[in-house]
Design a protein around this motif. Sequence first.
Motif, PDB file in Angstrom:
ATOM      1  N   GLY A 104       0.796  -1.226   0.000  1.00 46.91           N
ATOM      2  CA  GLY A 104       0.000   0.000   0.000  1.00 46.91           C
ATOM      3  C   GLY A 104       0.821   1.265   0.000  1.00 46.91           C
ATOM      4  O   GLY A 104       0.286   2.341  -0.292  1.00 46.91           O
ATOM      5  N   ASP A 105       2.117   1.178   0.306  1.00 43.58           N
ATOM      6  CA  ASP A 105       2.974   2.353   0.211  1.00 43.58           C
ATOM      7  C   ASP A 105       3.125   2.732  -1.254  1.00 43.58           C
ATOM      8  O   ASP A 105       3.148   1.870  -2.139  1.00 43.58           O
ATOM      9  N   ILE A 106       3.248   4.023  -1.515  1.00 39.94           N
ATOM     10  CA  ILE A 106       3.524   4.512  -2.869  1.00 39.94           C
ATOM     11  C   ILE A 106       5.003   4.844  -2.928  1.00 39.94           C
ATOM     12  O   ILE A 106       5.506   5.615  -2.112  1.00 39.94           O
ATOM     13  N   VAL A 107       5.697   4.238  -3.887  1.00 39.77           N
ATOM     14  CA  VAL A 107       7.143   4.410  -3.981  1.00 39.77           C
ATOM     15  C   VAL A 107       7.566   4.845  -5.382  1.00 39.77           C
ATOM     16  O   VAL A 107       6.854   4.626  -6.359  1.00 39.77           O
ATOM     17  N   LEU A 108       8.738   5.451  -5.433  1.00 35.35           N
ATOM     18  CA  LEU A 108       9.402   5.774  -6.688  1.00 35.35           C
ATOM     19  C   LEU A 108      10.439   4.679  -6.891  1.00 35.35           C
ATOM     20  O   LEU A 108      11.358   4.536  -6.090  1.00 35.35           O
ATOM     21  N   VAL A 165      11.038   3.894 -14.567  1.00 35.70           N
ATOM     22  CA  VAL A 165      10.790   4.413 -13.227  1.00 35.70           C
ATOM     23  C   VAL A 165       9.306   4.707 -13.099  1.00 35.70           C
ATOM     24  O   VAL A 165       8.696   5.319 -13.984  1.00 35.70           O
ATOM     25  N   TYR A 166       8.724   4.256 -11.988  1.00 36.21           N
ATOM     26  CA  TYR A 166       7.294   4.426 -11.720  1.00 36.21           C
ATOM     27  C   TYR A 166       7.099   5.049 -10.342  1.00 36.21           C
ATOM     28  O   TYR A 166       7.889   4.807  -9.426  1.00 36.21           O
ATOM     29  N   LEU A 167       6.022   5.782 -10.187  1.00 33.22           N
ATOM     30  CA  LEU A 167       5.518   6.207  -8.887  1.00 33.22           C
ATOM     31  C   LEU A 167       4.250   5.390  -8.689  1.00 33.22           C
ATOM     32  O   LEU A 167       3.163   5.782  -9.119  1.00 33.22           O
ATOM     33  N   HIS A 168       4.412   4.206  -8.114  1.00 37.86           N
ATOM     34  CA  HIS A 168       3.330   3.235  -8.023  1.00 37.86           C
ATOM     35  C   HIS A 168       3.298   2.588  -6.647  1.00 37.86           C
ATOM     36  O   HIS A 168       4.139   2.864  -5.794  1.00 37.86           O
ATOM     37  N   SER A 220       2.883  -2.147  -8.560  1.00 33.93           N
ATOM     38  CA  SER A 220       1.664  -2.163  -9.377  1.00 33.93           C
ATOM     39  C   SER A 220       1.052  -0.772  -9.412  1.00 33.93           C
ATOM     40  O   SER A 220       1.298   0.039  -8.519  1.00 33.93           O
ATOM     41  N   ASN A 221       0.220  -0.533 -10.428  1.00 36.19           N
ATOM     42  CA  ASN A 221      -0.528   0.718 -10.423  1.00 36.19           C
ATOM     43  C   ASN A 221      -1.788   0.533  -9.582  1.00 36.19           C
ATOM     44  O   ASN A 221      -1.985  -0.515  -8.964  1.00 36.19           O
ATOM     45  N   ASN A 222      -2.653   1.512  -9.547  1.00 38.27           N
ATOM     46  CA  ASN A 222      -3.865   1.435  -8.735  1.00 38.27           C
ATOM     47  C   ASN A 222      -5.052   0.916  -9.539  1.00 38.27           C
ATOM     48  O   ASN A 222      -6.188   1.048  -9.122  1.00 38.27           O
ATOM     49  N   ASN A 270       3.480  -4.165 -12.476  1.00 38.58           N
ATOM     50  CA  ASN A 270       4.665  -3.801 -13.258  1.00 38.58           C
ATOM     51  C   ASN A 270       5.759  -4.843 -13.115  1.00 38.58           C
ATOM     52  O   ASN A 270       6.517  -5.069 -14.031  1.00 38.58           O
ATOM     53  N   GLY A 271       5.860  -5.458 -11.934  1.00 40.64           N
ATOM     54  CA  GLY A 271       6.847  -6.503 -11.707  1.00 40.64           C
ATOM     55  C   GLY A 271       7.534  -6.367 -10.364  1.00 40.64           C
ATOM     56  O   GLY A 271       7.223  -5.483  -9.567  1.00 40.64           O
ATOM     57  N   TRP A 272       8.471  -7.272 -10.135  1.00 38.90           N
ATOM     58  CA  TRP A 272       9.267  -7.283  -8.912  1.00 38.90           C
ATOM     59  C   TRP A 272      10.534  -6.474  -9.132  1.00 38.90           C
ATOM     60  O   TRP A 272      11.097  -6.462 -10.218  1.00 38.90           O
ATOM     61  N   THR A 273      10.992  -5.818  -8.057  1.00 43.04           N
ATOM     62  CA  THR A 273      12.242  -5.071  -8.109  1.00 43.04           C
ATOM     63  C   THR A 273      12.944  -5.162  -6.767  1.00 43.04           C
ATOM     64  O   THR A 273      12.294  -5.299  -5.728  1.00 43.04           O
ATOM     65  N   GLY A 274      14.263  -5.114  -6.802  1.00 43.78           N
ATOM     66  CA  GLY A 274      15.057  -5.213  -5.582  1.00 43.78           C
ATOM     67  C   GLY A 274      15.029  -3.928  -4.773  1.00 43.78           C
ATOM     68  O   GLY A 274      14.742  -2.846  -5.299  1.00 43.78           O
TER      69      GLY A 274
END
Length: 122
Positions: free
Chosen positions: A49-53, A60-63, A78-80, A85-89
């Motif tokens: 539920g956090d929104i991250v860059l 780069v996403y703000l999702h 993911s978007n809302n 979008n996928g997994w990232t480290g």
Amino acid sequence: MGMLDAMAARVVAGATVEFKPTGSSMIPLIRSRQSVKVAPVDPSKLQVGDIVLARVHGSVYLHLVSALDVPGGRVQISNNRGQVNGWTGHDRVFGICVSVDGVTRPGAEGKMRTPEGEPQDR
């Protein structure tokens, strides 16, 4: 380099940034051209539920953080609207959205890191 790439570079350098992203994928949490404030984040403190860059598959996403893999040190972005979008480290999660149009995002406090990379004492 796009606007989100430029913002990510500033956040990686330790800055808290304010900008107005465009698009509809985060409605109603963020509407196009609303002002957002993004601060450097301690990725180990993230919650669903956090929104991250973050950078996912080169973009780069703000999702949203939609899932966590704590042992693997990664998050799913993911978007809302249900698109994953996928997994990232953790090393590609740059910042956390702390406010939208001046309204503080619930849960963001205590997840930010200082410019030296140390978690904040909150």
